[in-house]
Design a protein around this motif. Structure first.
Motif, PDB file in Angstrom:
ATOM      1  N   LEU A   1      -7.415   2.496   3.281  1.00  0.00           N
ATOM      2  CA  LEU A   1      -7.338   1.231   4.028  1.00  0.00           C
ATOM      3  C   LEU A   1      -7.805   1.440   5.470  1.00  0.00           C
ATOM      4  CD1 LEU A   1      -4.587  -1.451   3.996  1.00  0.00           C
ATOM      5  CD2 LEU A   1      -5.244  -0.459   6.164  1.00  0.00           C
ATOM      6  N   LEU A   2      -7.285   2.470   6.127  1.00  0.00           N
ATOM      7  CA  LEU A   2      -7.646   2.711   7.526  1.00  0.00           C
ATOM      8  C   LEU A   2      -9.126   3.069   7.673  1.00  0.00           C
ATOM      9  CD1 LEU A   2      -4.528   4.697   8.822  1.00  0.00           C
ATOM     10  CD2 LEU A   2      -5.085   2.308   9.237  1.00  0.00           C
TER      11      LEU A   2
ATOM     12  N   ASP B   1       6.641   6.931   9.163  1.00  0.00           N
ATOM     13  CA  ASP B   1       6.102   8.227   9.596  1.00  0.00           C
ATOM     14  C   ASP B   1       4.731   8.489   8.976  1.00  0.00           C
ATOM     15  OD1 ASP B   1       8.213   8.934  11.232  1.00  0.00           O
ATOM     16  OD2 ASP B   1       9.239  10.135   9.717  1.00  0.00           O
ATOM     17  N   SER B   2       4.611   8.147   7.700  1.00  0.00           N
ATOM     18  CA  SER B   2       3.352   8.356   6.976  1.00  0.00           C
ATOM     19  C   SER B   2       2.221   7.559   7.628  1.00  0.00           C
ATOM     20  CB  SER B   2       3.534   7.938   5.513  1.00  0.00           C
ATOM     21  OG  SER B   2       2.308   7.783   4.868  1.00  0.00           O
ATOM     22  N   TRP B   3       2.463   6.267   7.912  1.00  0.00           N
ATOM     23  CA  TRP B   3       1.457   5.418   8.544  1.00  0.00           C
ATOM     24  C   TRP B   3       1.127   5.911   9.957  1.00  0.00           C
ATOM     25  CZ3 TRP B   3      -1.855   2.281   6.472  1.00  0.00           C
ATOM     26  CH2 TRP B   3      -1.547   1.558   5.305  1.00  0.00           C
TER      27      TRP B   3
ATOM     28  N   VAL C   1       0.888  -1.176   0.000  1.00  0.00           N
ATOM     29  CA  VAL C   1       0.000   0.000   0.000  1.00  0.00           C
ATOM     30  C   VAL C   1       0.919   1.217   0.000  1.00  0.00           C
ATOM     31  CG1 VAL C   1      -1.850   1.201   1.221  1.00  0.00           C
ATOM     32  CG2 VAL C   1      -1.743  -1.303   1.270  1.00  0.00           C
ATOM     33  N   PHE C   2       1.075   1.838  -1.160  1.00  0.00           N
ATOM     34  CA  PHE C   2       2.132   2.831  -1.331  1.00  0.00           C
ATOM     35  C   PHE C   2       1.715   4.279  -1.107  1.00  0.00           C
ATOM     36  CE2 PHE C   2       3.636  -0.552  -4.443  1.00  0.00           C
ATOM     37  CZ  PHE C   2       4.588  -1.066  -3.582  1.00  0.00           C
ATOM     38  N   SER C   3       0.617   4.703  -1.727  1.00  0.00           N
ATOM     39  CA  SER C   3       0.286   6.131  -1.701  1.00  0.00           C
ATOM     40  C   SER C   3      -0.444   6.517  -0.420  1.00  0.00           C
ATOM     41  CB  SER C   3      -0.594   6.494  -2.901  1.00  0.00           C
ATOM     42  OG  SER C   3      -1.913   5.996  -2.715  1.00  0.00           O
ATOM     43  N   GLU C   4      -0.369   7.811  -0.103  1.00  0.00           N
ATOM     44  CA  GLU C   4      -1.053   8.347   1.067  1.00  0.00           C
ATOM     45  C   GLU C   4      -2.561   8.096   0.969  1.00  0.00           C
ATOM     46  OE1 GLU C   4       0.107  10.714   4.599  1.00  0.00           O
ATOM     47  OE2 GLU C   4       1.208   9.607   3.081  1.00  0.00           O
TER      48      GLU C   4
END
Length: 352
Positions: A247-248, A270-272, A238-241
C-alpha cells in the motif's frame, strides 16, 4: 483468572456529523480480567459502518475470547487468532497490559502519566450547518488550540471554503494549523481540483479525499496534489506486513493516520510506524471515538512514540456518560492529572 465483556452505549452530548451521517450514540465493549490479586480492563472500540470487524458474529467472538482467556490461552496466541477483529485485538492487549500493571490505568508510565508533560492535539470541528461549524471553530480557538481539524464534505464545498477562509483572515498558517478530513467524500474526477482550491488556504493536510480501495486513483492524487494527503480509512482491513508495504509503495502518501482500534492496537500501530518511517511517510495517531478507557491507553502509547505533530486525541469530552478519568484538555493539549481518580463501575456506565 476470569474474563468477561460488557457492552456500553456512549451518548453524544450533541449530534456529531460526518460524511457518513449523524452520530447520536456509539456502542463500545469492555473486556474485564480478574485474578485474586489484580484487575485489568481493555476497550474494544468498534465503529459501526467503518470497522472491518463490524460483523454479526462480533459478540460471539468476544464470548469465545473470554472463554479462551479463562482456559489459559496466551495473549500472543489470542492476538494472532484475532487478525480479522482488530478492535478486539486492541481490547485484549490493553486488558492484559492493564492486568499486569501496578496501576490498571497506567499502562505506559512516563512524564505524561506523572502529569509532567502534555500531548499537543488538534481541536475537532464536526460537520453541520454553517452556524454550528462557525461556533465550534470559535470555541476551539478560545480554548487555545493552535491546530484545528475540520470535517468537510457534508455541506456545500463553497461554504466550507468560506469557513476556512474566515479562519485564515484572522490567523496565519504559523499561528493556526488547519487540517481537513473529507472521509472519502470527493469523487476521483473532482478531487484534484478541490485539492487545488484548498491548497490556497495554506492547510497542513487533507485526510482521505476519496473513498478507500481506489489505490491507483489515490496514488495519482498523492503524486499530483498541491496539498499533503493523509491516508486514514485506507489502512482499515490491511492486515499483513506485505499488504501494508505494498500500500505504501503503491500510493506513496505524504502521511498516514493510525487509529489503534481499527488497525490492531499497539502491535498494529508499531507495524505501520516502522514501515512509514522506512518509506519517509509522516504519521500521527488518532482516537476512534473510544470511551476514556481506550483513549487513555492510546494517549499513553502515543506519548512513548515521541511524535512532534499534534495528535487526534481530543474526543474525551464528547459523551454524557463517559468514564470519569484523569485525562483533561488544557490549552490545546491533552494532559493527565494523576491526582484525579478514575470512576470505573458498571452502575456508572448506565447513567445517561
Amino acid at each position: 483468572m476470569t474474563a468477561t465483556f460488557q457492552k456500553h452505549i456512549l451518548i453524544f452530548k450533541r449530534p456529531s456529523g460526518t460524511s457518513r451521517g449523524i452520530l447520536n450514540s456509539k456502542e463500545t465493549y469492555f473486556i474485564i480480567l480478574k485474578t485474586e490479586e489484580s484487575f485489568g480492563v481493555g476497550e474494544c472500540g468498534l465503529l459501526r459502518g467503518l470497522s472491518i470487524d463490524d460483523r454479526p458474529d462480533y459478540d460471539a467472538e468476544l464470548e469465545g475470547v473470554c472463554e479462551n482467556i479463562a482456559l489459559g490461552v496466551s495473549e500472543e496466541d489470542l492476538y494472532e487468532a484475532l487478525t480479522e477483529f482488530p478492535s478486539i485485538q486492541f481490547g485484549v492487549e490493553t486488558a492484559f497490559k492493564s492486568l499486569h500493571s501496578e496501576n490498571p490505568f497506567e499502562l505506559f508510565p512516563s512524564e505524561f502519566t506523572r502529569g509532567e508533560a502534555a500531548i499537543p492535539i488538534n481541536g475537532l470541528v464536526w460537520m453541520g450547518d454553517k452556524g454550528f461549524m462557525k461556533e465550534q471553530i470559535s470555541e476551539k480557538l478560545k480554548q487555545g488550540f493552535t491546530c484545528i481539524k475540520m470535517k468537510i464534505g457534508a455541506i456545500d464545498f463553497k461554504t466550507e471554503i468560506e469557513l476556512l477562509k474566515s479562519i485564515r483572515k484572522e490567523f496565519s498558517a504559523s499561528e493556526v494549523e488547519l487540517r481537513v478530513d473529507s472521509n472519502g467524500a470527493f469523487s476521483p474526477k473532482e478531487a484534484l481540483e478541490k485539492l487545488k482550491v484548498l491548497s490556497d488556504l495554506n492547510l497542513h493536510s487533507i485526510e482521505q479525499p476519496i473513498k478507500q480501495g481506489q489505490w491507483q486513483e489515490m496514488a495519482r492524487l498523492c503524486e499530483e496534489t498541491p496539498l499533503p494527503i493523509a491516508l486514514d480509512e485506507e489502512l482499515i482491513g490491511v492486515f499483513s506486513e506485505e499488504e501494508k508495504k505494498n500500500l505504501l509503495e503503491t500510493i506513496k502518501p505524504q502521511f498516514i493516520i493510525l487509529k489503534p482500534s481499527l488497525i490492531g492496537g499497539f502491535r498494529g500501530s508499531d507495524s505501520w510506524i516502522n514501515l512509514a518511517e522506512k518509506h519517509n511517510t509522516g504519521w500521527w495517531i488518532t482516537s476512534a471515538l473510544e470511551s476514556n478507557v481506550g483513549l487513555n491507553a492510546i494517549a499513553q502509547y502515543t506519548y512513548t512514540k515521541n511524535s512532534k505533530l499534534p495528535q487526534g486525541l481530543g474526543t474525551g469530552s464528547l459523551y454524557t456518560n463517559n468514564i470519569e478519568s484523569p485525562l483533561q484538555v488544557l490549552n490545546g493539549t491533552l494532559n493527565y492529572n494523576p491526582k484525579k481518580e478514575w470512576i470505573f463501575s458498571f452502575d456508572y456506565f448506565h447513567r445517561s
